[in-house]
Design an enzyme around this catalytic site. Structure first.
Site, short mmCIF file in Angstrom:
data_model
loop_
_atom_site.label_atom_id
_atom_site.label_comp_id
_atom_site.label_asym_id
_atom_site.label_seq_id
_atom_site.Cartn_x
_atom_site.Cartn_y
_atom_site.Cartn_z
N LEU A 125 -14.55 -2.29 2.27
CA LEU A 125 -13.12 -2.13 2.04
C LEU A 125 -12.58 -0.91 2.79
O LEU A 125 -11.64 -1.02 3.57
CB LEU A 125 -12.84 -1.99 0.54
CG LEU A 125 -11.40 -1.66 0.13
CD1 LEU A 125 -10.43 -2.76 0.59
CD2 LEU A 125 -11.31 -1.45 -1.38
N GLU A 364 -15.34 5.05 -5.30
CA GLU A 364 -14.81 4.02 -6.20
C GLU A 364 -13.55 4.48 -6.93
O GLU A 364 -13.36 4.24 -8.12
CB GLU A 364 -15.88 3.56 -7.19
CG GLU A 364 -17.03 2.84 -6.50
CD GLU A 364 -17.68 1.78 -7.35
OE1 GLU A 364 -17.00 1.18 -8.19
OE2 GLU A 364 -18.87 1.55 -7.15
#
Length: 380
Positions: A125, A364
């Protein structure tokens, strides 16, 4: 609400703890020194249902729940955060989108081998200019006949240097910010998909982290996750929400390991004629550490229970990630302080937990992003 572990939870905890001590711990020093992940662990854990404990037994998983996954993550991080990170990526980011949204063909070809440890996955990502603002990625996937042609660069990708496949986020429609994103499965050996470099990190050195490049990479249209263009951002959000709870267990495991090392050192280290654990200043630090670890663990498992019971935990998952990762920093700082000069020496393992744990407020979703999520959920 019953916060006691079930008999199945306790059996699993004993099993994964024994596995971590016998199979993982002996590999840590070499993995840290060489920055090479011991890849045999994927198959070893997969064979016992440890690798992906939350997926059904018939798919090769452990048949457990989110609490089971948190137990696995806590025990692995007590031994080594870097090795744990690679295995965590496999059980979550690299498999969950396929499990939740993938086609039956994708599950048979990619997911089931990944659950068994026969294929190693990664999740791509983040980009050089798109971190916290995930919707600002520039990687494109353009339909061309029966394929999508992907162009872009991804960075900080766990397992990237040696993965068999990667789930890559790319815009199919850049005019729709966020909503125009899709997830694709790109397999190793696909022309145009390559590893630009393996990254050299301060901590978590037993993870192999890479920069991935896609240059006119042709991926068959049936490797898109989901039935239509768009909607990938919602898939990413759901995946990250689960990962934030898992990160609570990651922080708990690291904190517990640091605490255990520090208690032992304080018992052994003698100053002014007695072990330093006898001094009030040391006792106070250790007492506070123990208290915080108990709170971290209790809250993490409470939210895991809520998740298992279908509750909306967007706010609570962000709270878990924020509280546990930030509290960990204080625990690690106090651990280093109690160790004194020896803690700064590479021969003492506490320095590794200190270096590894510093990453946890960043990956994250940074602490700042978690605060934004919590504020939004509170209506601010």
């Amino acid at each position: 609400m019953d916060f006691n572990m079930t008999e199945e939870n306790r059996i699993f905890q004993d099993a994964i703890r024994n596995f971590a001590q016998k199979e993982v711990a002996p590999l840590v020093d070499e993995a840290e020194e060489t920055n090479v992940f011991p890849k045999q662990l994927f198959k070893k854990m997969g064979a016992q249902g440890f690798l992906c404990p939350r997926y059904p037994v018939e798919m090769g998983g452990g048949g457990g729940d989110k609490i089971t996954e948190c137990i696995m993550v806590e025990e692995l991080n007590r031994v080594n955060a870097g090795i744990a990170a690679s295995l965590m990526a496999q059980s979550g980011l690299a498999t969950q989108p396929i499990y939740n949204y993938g086609s039956e063909e994708q599950k048979q070809a990619i997911l089931i081998p990944a659950i068994k440890g026969d294929k190693v996955g990664a999740f791509a990502l983040t980009e050089p200019n798109a971190g916290s603002d995930a919707a600002s990625i520039t990687t494109r996937a353009v339909r061309d006949g029966d394929d999508y042609v992907i162009n872009g660069t991804k960075i900080f990708i766990t397992n990237g240097p040696f993965c068999d496949y990667v789930i890559v986020a790319a815009y199919t429609d850049p005019s729709k910010r966020g909503e125009g994103i899709n997830l694709f499965i790109a397999e190793k050996g696909t022309p145009g998909f390559g590893v630009a470099r393996k990254l050299d990190k301060v901590g978590n050195r037993s993870i192999e982290t890479g920069e991935l490049v896609f240059e006119d990479c042709r991926v068959p249209a049936n490797k898109m996750i989901g039935e239509k263009e768009g909607g990938g951002f919602a898939q990413i959000t759901r995946t990250l929400l689960s990962g934030r709870i898992t990160y609570g267990a990651r922080c708990v495991g690291t904190a517990q390991a640091a605490y255990d090392l520090t208690v032992q050192y304080a018992r052994d280290r003698v100053q002014f004629g007695k072990p330093i654990i006898k001094f009030q200043a040391t006792k106070f630090k250790l007492a506070e550490m123990a208290m915080h670890i108990d709170i971290m663990r209790s809250y993490t498992y409470r939210v895991a229970w809520m998740y298992d019971n279908g509750k909306n935990v967007r706010k609570e998952a962000a709270m878990v990630k924020l509280f546990t990762s930030e509290t960990l920093q204080k625990i690690l700082a106090d651990s280093m302080q109690i160790h004194g000069g020896y803690g700064y020496m590479m021969e003492y393992p506490i320095q590794r937990y200190w270096r590894d744990g510093r990453l946890f407020t960043i990956t994250e979703g940074t602490s700042e992003i978690q605060r934004l999520v919590i504020g939004k959920e509170l209506g601010f």
